[in-house]
Design a protein around this motif. Structure first.
Motif, PDB file in Angstrom:
ATOM      1  N   VAL A  35      -9.422   7.303 -12.298  1.00  0.00           N
ATOM      2  CA  VAL A  35      -9.839   6.251 -11.367  1.00  0.00           C
ATOM      3  C   VAL A  35      -9.868   4.928 -12.122  1.00  0.00           C
ATOM      4  CG1 VAL A  35     -11.616   5.492  -9.751  1.00  0.00           C
ATOM      5  CG2 VAL A  35     -11.193   7.933 -10.066  1.00  0.00           C
ATOM      6  N   GLY A  36      -8.795   4.150 -11.959  1.00  0.00           N
ATOM      7  CA  GLY A  36      -8.701   2.856 -12.629  1.00  0.00           C
ATOM      8  C   GLY A  36      -9.477   1.775 -11.914  1.00  0.00           C
ATOM      9  N   GLU A  37      -9.624   1.908 -10.616  1.00  0.00           N
ATOM     10  CA  GLU A  37     -10.404   0.992  -9.779  1.00  0.00           C
ATOM     11  C   GLU A  37     -11.042   1.827  -8.685  1.00  0.00           C
ATOM     12  OE1 GLU A  37      -8.113  -2.239  -8.181  1.00  0.00           O
ATOM     13  OE2 GLU A  37      -7.180  -2.665 -10.109  1.00  0.00           O
ATOM     14  N   GLY A  38     -12.146   1.356  -8.139  1.00  0.00           N
ATOM     15  CA  GLY A  38     -12.796   2.071  -7.044  1.00  0.00           C
ATOM     16  C   GLY A  38     -13.649   3.220  -7.529  1.00  0.00           C
ATOM     17  N   ILE A  39     -13.944   4.148  -6.606  1.00  0.00           N
ATOM     18  CA  ILE A  39     -14.890   5.232  -6.865  1.00  0.00           C
ATOM     19  C   ILE A  39     -14.218   6.582  -7.078  1.00  0.00           C
ATOM     20  CG2 ILE A  39     -16.917   6.452  -5.947  1.00  0.00           C
ATOM     21  CD1 ILE A  39     -17.370   3.428  -6.490  1.00  0.00           C
ATOM     22  N   MET A  40     -13.309   6.942  -6.154  1.00  0.00           N
ATOM     23  CA  MET A  40     -12.703   8.268  -6.214  1.00  0.00           C
ATOM     24  C   MET A  40     -11.500   8.345  -5.285  1.00  0.00           C
ATOM     25  SD  MET A  40     -15.419  10.435  -3.840  1.00  0.00           S
ATOM     26  CE  MET A  40     -14.492  11.940  -3.836  1.00  0.00           C
ATOM     27  N   PHE A  41     -10.758   9.462  -5.414  1.00  0.00           N
ATOM     28  CA  PHE A  41      -9.640   9.787  -4.530  1.00  0.00           C
ATOM     29  C   PHE A  41      -9.946  11.122  -3.866  1.00  0.00           C
ATOM     30  CE2 PHE A  41      -7.944   7.243  -7.979  1.00  0.00           C
ATOM     31  CZ  PHE A  41      -7.291   6.243  -7.285  1.00  0.00           C
ATOM     32  N   HIS A  42      -9.458  11.285  -2.638  1.00  0.00           N
ATOM     33  CA  HIS A  42      -9.689  12.544  -1.917  1.00  0.00           C
ATOM     34  C   HIS A  42      -8.594  12.745  -0.884  1.00  0.00           C
ATOM     35  CE1 HIS A  42     -12.243  15.872  -0.642  1.00  0.00           C
ATOM     36  NE2 HIS A  42     -11.963  15.534   0.604  1.00  0.00           N
ATOM     37  N   TRP A  43      -8.232  14.009  -0.648  1.00  0.00           N
ATOM     38  CA  TRP A  43      -7.297  14.352   0.426  1.00  0.00           C
ATOM     39  C   TRP A  43      -8.082  14.530   1.721  1.00  0.00           C
ATOM     40  CZ3 TRP A  43      -2.347  13.726  -0.302  1.00  0.00           C
ATOM     41  CH2 TRP A  43      -1.763  13.973  -1.550  1.00  0.00           C
ATOM     42  N   PHE A  44      -7.575  13.963   2.823  1.00  0.00           N
ATOM     43  CA  PHE A  44      -8.203  14.120   4.137  1.00  0.00           C
ATOM     44  C   PHE A  44      -7.184  14.601   5.154  1.00  0.00           C
ATOM     45  CE2 PHE A  44     -11.122  11.069   2.207  1.00  0.00           C
ATOM     46  CZ  PHE A  44     -12.349  11.609   2.565  1.00  0.00           C
ATOM     47  N   ALA A  45      -7.580  15.587   5.953  1.00  0.00           N
ATOM     48  CA  ALA A  45      -6.752  16.046   7.067  1.00  0.00           C
ATOM     49  C   ALA A  45      -6.724  14.964   8.143  1.00  0.00           C
ATOM     50  CB  ALA A  45      -7.319  17.346   7.640  1.00  0.00           C
ATOM     51  N   PRO A  46      -5.641  14.874   8.907  1.00  0.00           N
ATOM     52  CA  PRO A  46      -5.526  13.830   9.934  1.00  0.00           C
ATOM     53  C   PRO A  46      -6.680  13.818  10.936  1.00  0.00           C
ATOM     54  CG  PRO A  46      -3.435  14.966   9.671  1.00  0.00           C
ATOM     55  CD  PRO A  46      -4.440  15.705   8.842  1.00  0.00           C
ATOM     56  N   ASP A  47      -7.252  14.980  11.271  1.00  0.00           N
ATOM     57  CA  ASP A  47      -8.328  15.003  12.267  1.00  0.00           C
ATOM     58  C   ASP A  47      -9.656  14.473  11.714  1.00  0.00           C
ATOM     59  OD1 ASP A  47      -8.601  17.283  10.638  1.00  0.00           O
ATOM     60  OD2 ASP A  47      -9.511  18.465  12.246  1.00  0.00           O
ATOM     61  N   VAL A  48      -9.768  14.326  10.407  1.00  0.00           N
ATOM     62  CA  VAL A  48     -10.976  13.779   9.788  1.00  0.00           C
ATOM     63  C   VAL A  48     -10.903  12.250   9.688  1.00  0.00           C
ATOM     64  CG1 VAL A  48     -12.373  13.755   7.674  1.00  0.00           C
ATOM     65  CG2 VAL A  48     -11.404  15.904   8.499  1.00  0.00           C
ATOM     66  N   GLY A  98       0.830  -1.195   0.000  1.00  0.00           N
ATOM     67  CA  GLY A  98       0.000   0.000   0.000  1.00  0.00           C
ATOM     68  C   GLY A  98       0.865   1.245   0.000  1.00  0.00           C
ATOM     69  N   ALA A  99       0.284   2.355  -0.424  1.00  0.00           N
ATOM     70  CA  ALA A  99       1.010   3.621  -0.498  1.00  0.00           C
ATOM     71  C   ALA A  99       0.359   4.657   0.414  1.00  0.00           C
ATOM     72  CB  ALA A  99       1.043   4.142  -1.926  1.00  0.00           C
ATOM     73  N   LEU A 100       1.102   5.089   1.415  1.00  0.00           N
ATOM     74  CA  LEU A 100       0.685   6.179   2.285  1.00  0.00           C
ATOM     75  C   LEU A 100       1.194   7.454   1.627  1.00  0.00           C
ATOM     76  CD1 LEU A 100      -0.557   6.907   5.091  1.00  0.00           C
ATOM     77  CD2 LEU A 100       1.770   6.840   5.965  1.00  0.00           C
ATOM     78  N   VAL A 101       0.292   8.166   0.935  1.00  0.00           N
ATOM     79  CA  VAL A 101       0.661   9.359   0.176  1.00  0.00           C
ATOM     80  C   VAL A 101       0.191  10.572   0.967  1.00  0.00           C
ATOM     81  CG1 VAL A 101       0.444  10.580  -2.020  1.00  0.00           C
ATOM     82  CG2 VAL A 101       0.445   8.066  -1.981  1.00  0.00           C
ATOM     83  N   VAL A 102       1.127  11.469   1.255  1.00  0.00           N
ATOM     84  CA  VAL A 102       0.822  12.682   2.008  1.00  0.00           C
ATOM     85  C   VAL A 102       1.215  13.892   1.167  1.00  0.00           C
ATOM     86  CG1 VAL A 102       1.092  11.582   4.261  1.00  0.00           C
ATOM     87  CG2 VAL A 102       3.053  12.669   3.191  1.00  0.00           C
ATOM     88  N   ASN A 103       0.559  15.019   1.458  1.00  0.00           N
ATOM     89  CA  ASN A 103       0.946  16.256   0.772  1.00  0.00           C
ATOM     90  C   ASN A 103       1.632  17.190   1.775  1.00  0.00           C
ATOM     91  OD1 ASN A 103      -1.155  17.528   2.208  1.00  0.00           O
ATOM     92  ND2 ASN A 103      -2.530  17.551   0.436  1.00  0.00           N
ATOM     93  N   ASP A 104       2.088  18.333   1.295  1.00  0.00           N
ATOM     94  CA  ASP A 104       2.813  19.270   2.152  1.00  0.00           C
ATOM     95  C   ASP A 104       1.929  19.868   3.244  1.00  0.00           C
ATOM     96  OD1 ASP A 104       5.185  18.834   0.801  1.00  0.00           O
ATOM     97  OD2 ASP A 104       4.988  20.607  -0.486  1.00  0.00           O
ATOM     98  N   ALA A 105       0.614  19.766   3.103  1.00  0.00           N
ATOM     99  CA  ALA A 105      -0.319  20.247   4.134  1.00  0.00           C
ATOM    100  C   ALA A 105      -0.558  19.183   5.207  1.00  0.00           C
ATOM    101  CB  ALA A 105      -1.646  20.654   3.490  1.00  0.00           C
ATOM    102  N   GLY A 106       0.046  17.993   5.045  1.00  0.00           N
ATOM    103  CA  GLY A 106      -0.125  16.924   6.017  1.00  0.00           C
ATOM    104  C   GLY A 106      -1.382  16.102   5.815  1.00  0.00           C
ATOM    105  N   GLU A 107      -2.027  16.262   4.659  1.00  0.00           N
ATOM    106  CA  GLU A 107      -3.239  15.491   4.356  1.00  0.00           C
ATOM    107  C   GLU A 107      -2.854  14.150   3.738  1.00  0.00           C
ATOM    108  OE1 GLU A 107      -6.319  19.006   3.136  1.00  0.00           O
ATOM    109  OE2 GLU A 107      -4.711  18.530   1.722  1.00  0.00           O
ATOM    110  N   TYR A 108      -3.793  13.194   3.837  1.00  0.00           N
ATOM    111  CA  TYR A 108      -3.596  11.851   3.312  1.00  0.00           C
ATOM    112  C   TYR A 108      -4.469  11.629   2.092  1.00  0.00           C
ATOM    113  CZ  TYR A 108      -1.177  11.080   7.655  1.00  0.00           C
ATOM    114  OH  TYR A 108      -0.284  11.175   8.695  1.00  0.00           O
ATOM    115  N   LEU A 109      -3.865  11.041   1.045  1.00  0.00           N
ATOM    116  CA  LEU A 109      -4.608  10.687  -0.160  1.00  0.00           C
ATOM    117  C   LEU A 109      -5.258   9.335   0.077  1.00  0.00           C
ATOM    118  CD1 LEU A 109      -5.320  11.323  -3.136  1.00  0.00           C
ATOM    119  CD2 LEU A 109      -3.290   9.992  -3.768  1.00  0.00           C
TER     120      LEU A 109
END
Length: 145
Positions: free
Chosen positions: A106-119, A12-23
């Motif tokens: 979206v090759g598989e699944g429904i969608m991608f979204h960035w989420f803040a750690p508190d969400v 699996g890939a834990l992808v984060v952005n510079d704002a600290g959100e998770y893909l």
């Protein structure tokens, strides 16, 4: 090469952005797949003969059209199947990417979204992905993860 990584059934890939959100990736809600209808990290099972790194690079390309050159081994998490039984270990890689999640193909699944750690704690999410995020936040998975 790390023995734990090569014993892992998936990657699996834990992808984060510079704002600290998770893909995160919203999985299809269909019977028979791992974590149906849940948010998860991009990833999947190893094909015969693949290393964990080859698996995650293939899955990133297939599921989201991503090529992340700075992937590093991060942790190994335990996956539980839709039947509640242990499925195996998942080698989790970590990378930074600052792109537009909504623009990913979206090759598989429904969608991608960035989420803040508190969400993240409020999401229906695969346990192994939640554990990886908890570790990234400096918590053990059982501490609110």
């Amino acid at each position: 090469m790390d023995d734990d990584a090569e014993e892992a059934r998936g990657a699996g890939a834990l992808v984060v952005n510079d704002a600290g959100e998770y893909l995160l990736h919203l999985r299809d809600d269909i019977p028979g797949i791992c974590d149906p209808g849940a948010w998860s990290l991009i990833g999947g099972n190893r094909d015969s003969g693949e290393t964990s790194e080859e698996t995650i690079r293939r899955e990133l390309k297939e599921e989201a059209g991503l090529d992340l050159p700075d992937l590093v081994r991060f942790t190994v998490a335990e996956s539980v199947g839709h039947d509640g039984l242990a499925k195996g270990r998942v080698q989790v890689f970590r990378a930074v990417w600052n792109g537009d999640a909504a623009a990913l193909p979206v090759g598989e699944g429904i969608m991608f979204h960035w989420f803040a750690p508190d969400v993240v704690p409020r999401l229906r999410m695969s346990g192994w992905a939640r554990a990886a995020i908890a570790r990234d936040q400096g918590r053990e998975p059982d501490e609110g993860g």
